[in-house]
Design a protein around this motif. Structure first.
Motif, mmCIF file in Angstrom:
data_model
loop_
_atom_site.group_PDB
_atom_site.id
_atom_site.type_symbol
_atom_site.label_atom_id
_atom_site.label_comp_id
_atom_site.label_asym_id
_atom_site.label_seq_id
_atom_site.Cartn_x
_atom_site.Cartn_y
_atom_site.Cartn_z
ATOM 1 N N UNK A 85 0.827 -1.207 0.000
ATOM 2 C CA UNK A 85 0.000 0.000 0.000
ATOM 3 C C UNK A 85 0.860 1.255 0.000
ATOM 4 N N UNK A 86 1.943 1.229 0.790
ATOM 5 C CA UNK A 86 2.879 2.360 0.807
ATOM 6 C C UNK A 86 3.413 2.628 -0.591
ATOM 7 N N UNK A 87 3.778 1.542 -1.294
ATOM 8 C CA UNK A 87 4.355 1.693 -2.635
ATOM 9 C C UNK A 87 3.300 2.127 -3.648
ATOM 10 N N UNK A 88 2.113 1.511 -3.578
ATOM 11 C CA UNK A 88 1.060 1.813 -4.551
ATOM 12 C C UNK A 88 0.585 3.261 -4.459
ATOM 13 N N UNK A 89 0.405 3.737 -3.226
ATOM 14 C CA UNK A 89 -0.147 5.079 -3.028
ATOM 15 C C UNK A 89 0.924 6.140 -2.775
ATOM 16 N N UNK A 90 2.226 5.698 -2.869
ATOM 17 C CA UNK A 90 3.352 6.625 -2.680
ATOM 18 C C UNK A 90 3.193 7.427 -1.381
ATOM 19 N N UNK A 91 2.965 6.707 -0.260
ATOM 20 C CA UNK A 91 2.741 7.334 1.038
ATOM 21 C C UNK A 91 4.062 7.699 1.699
ATOM 22 N N UNK A 92 4.102 8.776 2.465
ATOM 23 C CA UNK A 92 5.326 9.130 3.195
ATOM 24 C C UNK A 92 5.541 8.161 4.358
#
Length: 427
Positions: free
Chosen positions: A409-416
């Motif tokens: 999810x971090x990678x898919x949504x480019x989350x900090x």
């Protein structure tokens, strides 16, 4: 998965290669038969004097065995007769092989350009037969683009090296001065035209072009001020030929031992130099046993052409580097196709949410609510609807210890990156 199955001048002698040639008039039949009788979804067939290769896509388990069996049946051969000469490639190796073929790096003559035209012909045959789909079609287009790049950015095609050039070079070594000589060219295709051009450059005295139809050969003959005759006239004119170069698509030999013996008698045994570039062979092998005849096949030319390759070897190394990067590019595109259906479903779901919330917002305006209130409702509701299921899934993944989904999810949504308190970690 993508596959290649075939034989070429390196894996099989001419006696084997000529038995698996696909004639142009049976190509559509072959392509349709292949896709109907084997677990093959897409297919293209390349068949030249130096190679017969089947490019195909299949999701079946070990489909190359079924394709090999079909190849044997089509040519009335037992698979065991051709099995020792067959090579097989799949996925990135199949992509790499096609790119190398398109760039002339797998040819008898390194960097020869004719193979690209033959590949385009294979592509057109498959396209018109309806056996070319999205993946294989994209691969061929990619191969054409890479070949063009290699031609323009390296010196792979800088020197005049080809099977036709090698044949004429050998003739010049044997005869020396060509001005008093007559050349008989059998066929009117690209290879014969190229050989005629090289002969003309070397100031051959006279050229005769023999072909099944005079109309087909006339444009070629006009280029070199040559005489045109039919194939039936060859026995009566053969004695005039000091040099004979043949390249037709005939399934049976055009020139036999008896006709050559009679020609030699008329010539009072002056030597004849013959090059048979065709597969299947146009000239019976027994002709080569006659005194005063120098008969060469495409396999015999390999030693001759080595002298002309040095300038292309460095260019070939550069081409290999280009090909490697382009294999990665195509395989990346191929892998991306697996995500297409998921991306489409994701977009459709988001669009459905948008229409639902937009309709409610318009109803609010129609009921007298202010535009600001309707827009606020739209933004708030749409955001909540869009985030609800992903957030719920991430919560459940965390409870189940599926931390790889959280990382995804971090990678898919480019989350900090955040700490355990949810505060953003400064970089």
């Amino acid at each position: 998965m993508l596959f290649t199955l075939g034989v070429n001048h390196k894996s099989a002698p001419v006696g084997i290669r000529e038995r698996v040639v696909f004639s142009p008039d049976r190509m559509e039949e072959a392509l349709n038969g292949l896709t109907q009788s084997t677990p093959v979804e897409e297919a293209a067939i390349l068949s030249t004097c130096n190679r017969t290769e089947i490019y195909f896509r299949s999701e079946a388990h070990q489909p190359t065995d079924r394709v090999l069996h079909w190849l044997g049946e089509f040519h009335r051969l037992k698979p065991s007769e051709i099995q020792p000469y067959i090579y097989r490639h799949h996925d990135d190796d199949a992509v790499r092989h096609l790119l190398r073929v398109a760039c002339g790096l797998d040819s008898l003559v390194l960097g020869e350009p004719q193979i690209l035209g033959q590949l385009k012909g294979a592509y057109q045959n498959a396209n018109s037969s309806g056996t070319l789909g999205r993946q294989l079609g994209r691969l061929f287009q990619h191969a054409f683009s890479v070949a063009k790049n290699v031609r323009t950015s390296t010196a792979i095609g800088s020197s005049p090296v080809s099977v036709a050039f090698a044949a004429v070079s050998l003739a010049k070594q044997i005869w020396g001065d060509m001005k008093p000589l007559t050349a008989l060219m059998i066929g009117a295709g690209e290879t014969v035209e190229l050989a005629a051009r090289h002969l003309s450059t070397n100031e051959i005295g006279r050229i005769i072009v023999a072909n099944r139809t005079v109309e087909r050969a006339k444009p070629l003959a006009d280029q070199f001020n040559a005489e045109v005759i039919t194939l039936q006239e060859i026995p009566n004119r053969l004695a005039e030929a000091d040099i004979l170069i043949s390249s037709t698509a005939s399934p049976l030999p055009i020139l036999g031992k008896g006709a050559v013996e009679r020609a030699l008698k008329v010539r009072k045994h002056r030597p004849m130099f013959m090059v048979d570039i065709a597969v299947p062979r146009d000239i019976e092998p027994e002709v080569g046993k006659l005194d005063d005849v120098y008969l060469y096949t495409v396999d015999d030319l390999e030693e001759v052409i080595q002298e002309n390759l040095q300038s292309r070897r460095e260019a070939a190394r550069q081409a290999e580097e280009i090909i490697e990067s382009q294999v990665d590019t195509f395989m990346g595109w191929l892998r991306a196709q697996d995500a297409v259906s998921t991306i489409c479903a994701f977009r459709d779901k988001a669009h459905s949410m948008q229409l639902e919330v937009l309709d409610k917002s318009l109803q609010m305006v129609a009921a007298g609510k202010s535009p600001e209130e309707a827009l606020g409702f739209l933004a708030h509701t749409l955001t909540n609807k869009f985030l609800h299921e992903p957030c719920d899934s991430m919560n459940q993944a965390a409870r189940d210890g599926k931390l790889e989904l959280i990382d995804a999810a971090h990678a898919l949504f480019k989350l900090p990156e955040t700490d355990t308190s949810g505060h953003k970690i400064s970089s």
